[in-house]
Motif scaffolding. Structure first.
Motif, PDB file in Angstrom:
ATOM      1  N   CYS A 238     -11.117 -36.602  29.025  1.00 38.54           N
ATOM      2  CA  CYS A 238     -10.711 -37.439  30.167  1.00 38.54           C
ATOM      3  C   CYS A 238     -10.607 -36.627  31.456  1.00 38.54           C
ATOM      4  O   CYS A 238     -11.022 -37.083  32.520  1.00 38.54           O
ATOM      5  CB  CYS A 238      -9.399 -38.152  29.862  1.00 38.54           C
TER       6      CYS A 238
ATOM      7  N   ILE B 133      -6.634 -44.350  25.741  1.00 36.11           N
ATOM      8  CA  ILE B 133      -6.678 -44.753  27.152  1.00 36.11           C
ATOM      9  C   ILE B 133      -7.123 -46.207  27.268  1.00 36.11           C
ATOM     10  O   ILE B 133      -8.099 -46.615  26.641  1.00 36.11           O
ATOM     11  CB  ILE B 133      -7.665 -43.849  27.930  1.00 36.11           C
ATOM     12  N   GLU B 134      -6.381 -46.972  28.064  1.00 34.10           N
ATOM     13  CA  GLU B 134      -6.810 -48.345  28.321  1.00 34.10           C
ATOM     14  C   GLU B 134      -6.967 -48.580  29.807  1.00 34.10           C
ATOM     15  O   GLU B 134      -6.173 -48.102  30.610  1.00 34.10           O
ATOM     16  CB  GLU B 134      -5.805 -49.336  27.728  1.00 34.10           C
TER      17      GLU B 134
ATOM     18  N   GLN C 234     -13.218 -45.621  33.290  1.00 34.60           N
ATOM     19  CA  GLN C 234     -13.749 -46.314  32.108  1.00 34.60           C
ATOM     20  C   GLN C 234     -14.511 -45.344  31.204  1.00 34.60           C
ATOM     21  O   GLN C 234     -14.399 -45.409  29.977  1.00 34.60           O
ATOM     22  CB  GLN C 234     -14.666 -47.466  32.561  1.00 34.60           C
TER      23      GLN C 234
ATOM     24  N   ALA D 248     -12.013 -43.510  29.221  1.00 45.67           N
ATOM     25  CA  ALA D 248     -11.473 -44.346  28.135  1.00 45.67           C
ATOM     26  C   ALA D 248     -12.471 -44.426  26.979  1.00 45.67           C
ATOM     27  O   ALA D 248     -12.102 -44.293  25.815  1.00 45.67           O
ATOM     28  CB  ALA D 248     -11.151 -45.744  28.660  1.00 45.67           C
TER      29      ALA D 248
ATOM     30  N   ILE E 277      -4.334 -48.304  34.610  1.00 49.92           N
ATOM     31  CA  ILE E 277      -4.679 -47.369  33.532  1.00 49.92           C
ATOM     32  C   ILE E 277      -3.425 -46.998  32.753  1.00 49.92           C
ATOM     33  O   ILE E 277      -2.372 -46.702  33.344  1.00 49.92           O
ATOM     34  CB  ILE E 277      -5.312 -46.095  34.114  1.00 49.92           C
TER      35      ILE E 277
ATOM     36  N   ALA F 214      -2.172 -44.506  29.314  1.00 49.51           N
ATOM     37  CA  ALA F 214      -2.579 -43.476  28.354  1.00 49.51           C
ATOM     38  C   ALA F 214      -1.432 -43.292  27.364  1.00 49.51           C
ATOM     39  O   ALA F 214      -0.322 -42.941  27.750  1.00 49.51           O
ATOM     40  CB  ALA F 214      -2.882 -42.166  29.073  1.00 49.51           C
TER      41      ALA F 214
ATOM     42  N   CYS G  37     -12.603 -41.216  24.823  1.00 45.16           N
ATOM     43  CA  CYS G  37     -11.366 -40.715  24.190  1.00 45.16           C
ATOM     44  C   CYS G  37     -11.464 -40.821  22.670  1.00 45.16           C
ATOM     45  O   CYS G  37     -11.593 -41.923  22.136  1.00 45.16           O
ATOM     46  CB  CYS G  37     -10.168 -41.504  24.687  1.00 45.16           C
TER      47      CYS G  37
END
Lengths: 70, 403
Positions: free
Chosen positions: A18, A61-62, A50, A53, A5, A7, A56
């Motif tokens: 989140c 966020i990935e 997820q 993400a 993750i 951010a 967001c």
């Protein structure tokens, strides 16, 4: 499967979704900007990360499968 | 529906009556008492009132769709508020940087000047013991000047923009109202939206020819501008105006009312100005201008253990979620010392209000100026609310300095 993750604080808009959706991974600093508590999760937390993400507003966020070359 | 799924109670609301807009909270409590999901026959929507359920629906864009038709009708094209990804992120990235909290701090001085010029004359009259109509004198002008300056629009056009923005709101007021009243409002709203579209097209043509340092020029110069159709770009700019103005000005009216009607809270704030930001958040929790949003179920889904069919409209009542007793203690009590963080006044998730930090900053500077000038105030007339709808705020009321 575990996921990695990231951010991006420069894209964070201090919306705070989140931390509500995945409080074990995301926290906020005193300005309301995202803080990562951990950068890798697995199991049931993957879905929560997820969701965070997806929710967001700043697209900050990935969530990516870990162990893969980026 | 699965066998274990719980029944959804039926309800027939009158959510567009003058009594409801004056105080919608008893109705929300009535619906909450029936269950976490209630089917409202008169609107053909599933009403959701719990904090966790509302946040989950707003935050879950995979299962719950924005109401695209409503926004296309209101603004004349697809706007980020209704768009799915990747379009949403592409549109939001074009404007996002102007609304970051750190970038906005640079606008403090400008906002201070706008506050002084826009409400200064009314504050003098109030100081001299006069009664003043609060919405026009203290609430209407600040947000529109702020957003117009950001977009680089001419100040002399502001009265026209105000008129069109107010009329555009009728599209939202008419949604899910199939009566002749709804039809009348819808037609007036769409007409105003088209005129606002025309105005924005003129601005875009001008900035294409002569780019400046304003947000419209920055949007046109952004790499994503090529991904967005001309009509959607026009609609998006209209939405920035409407959302930047209508909601913030209504929230400012609600703040004046809430504090005027709760003098012990106003006194507390006057004595401890460090509570300013928290007081604004708490009023926003207690009485948000955006009462609810609609979402569609993309597939048959489960909300609070109840099955909701594919295609159903859900009315996500943020105003009720903000008073959910499972989330806040004594939720119906305005208490500016509580921590209202997490309230749903600005929405939740991907479509959280773009301008929330700008609204907070505007209101902080504005409320500080009011308290400095007036100390305390009281409400000196009955409150007129205007037609009911998604966005709620007082339309007319008079205030005076407290004796």
């Amino acid at each position: 499967m575990s996921v990695r993750i990231t951010a991006a604080r420069d894209k964070c808009v201090a919306g705070g979704a989140c931390t509500v959706l995945c409080p074990t991974v995301f926290d906020l600093d005193e300005d309301g900007l995202v803080l990562l508590l951990r950068d890798e999760v697995e199991g049931p937390e993957v879905e929560a990360a997820q969701d965070a993400a997806d929710a967001c507003p700043g697209n900050a966020i990935e969530v990516a499968a870990s162990g893969q070359a980026s | 529906m699965s066998e274990g799924a719980q029944q959804i109670p039926l309800y027939s609301s009158n959510l567009f009556s003058p009594e409801w807009v004056a105080d919608p909270y008893p109705t929300f409590e009535e619906i909450r008492a029936l269950g976490p999901v209630v089917y409202d026959c008169s609107q053909d929507v599933y009403v959701v009132t719990g904090y966790t359920d509302c946040a989950r629906i707003l935050g879950n864009v995979r299962e719950f769709d924005q109401n695209n038709d409503l926004f296309i009708t209101a603004y004349g094209g697809v706007v980020m508020e209704a768009a799915d990804n990747p379009l949403h992120n592409q549109m939001r990235a074009m404007v996002q940087d102007d609304f970051r909290p750190d970038v906005l701090q640079e606008r403090r001085e400008f906002l201070g000047r706008v506050v002084a010029s826009q409400i200064g004359p009314a504050l003098e009259r109030l100081g001299a013991g006069e009664e003043v109509e609060a919405v026009s004198a203290l609430c209407r002008n600040l947000p529109i000047h702020t957003i117009a300056e950001l977009l680089g629009w001419r100040l002399e056009d502001i009265p026209l923009i105000l008129e069109l923005s107010s009329d555009l709101d009728k599209v939202f007021k008419a949604w899910h109202d199939g009566s002749p009243r709804g039809e009348r409002l819808r037609i007036a709203g769409i007409a105003a939206s088209r005129r606002l579209n025309d105005y924005v097209r003129g601005v875009i043509a001008d900035r294409r020819a002569r780019p400046r340092g304003d947000l419209v020029s920055r949007m046109l110069g952004h790499p994503h501008a090529e991904l967005i159709s001309e009509q959607d770009l026009v609609a998006q700019i209209c939405q920035l105006v409407f959302a930047g103005h209508e909601t913030t000005s209504k929230l400012s009216g609600l703040i004046l009312l809430a504090l005027g009607q709760n003098p012990e809270q106003l006194r507390l704030l006057r004595e401890d100005r460090t509570l300013l930001r928290r007081a604004i958040e708490e009023v926003h929790r207690w009485t948000p201008p955006v009462l609810h949003n609609y979402r569609y179920a993309r597939e048959t889904c489960v909300v609070a253990d109840r099955s909701v069919p594919k295609g159903a409209s859900l009315m996500v009542v943020q105003a009720a979620a903000n008073r959910d007793p499972n989330r806040w203690e004594q939720p119906s009590r305005l208490d500016i010392t509580r921590d209202p963080q997490g309230h749903l006044g600005f929405g939740f998730g991907m479509h959280t209000c773009l301008g929330m930090h700008l609204a907070r900053l505007e209101l902080e500077i504005w409320l500080d100026a009011l308290i400095k000038a007036l100390g305390e105030w009281e409400i000196a007339s009955p409150v007129e609310w205007g037609p009911a709808g998604i966005v709620r705020g007082p339309q007319r009321f008079t205030i005076r300095t407290a004796s």
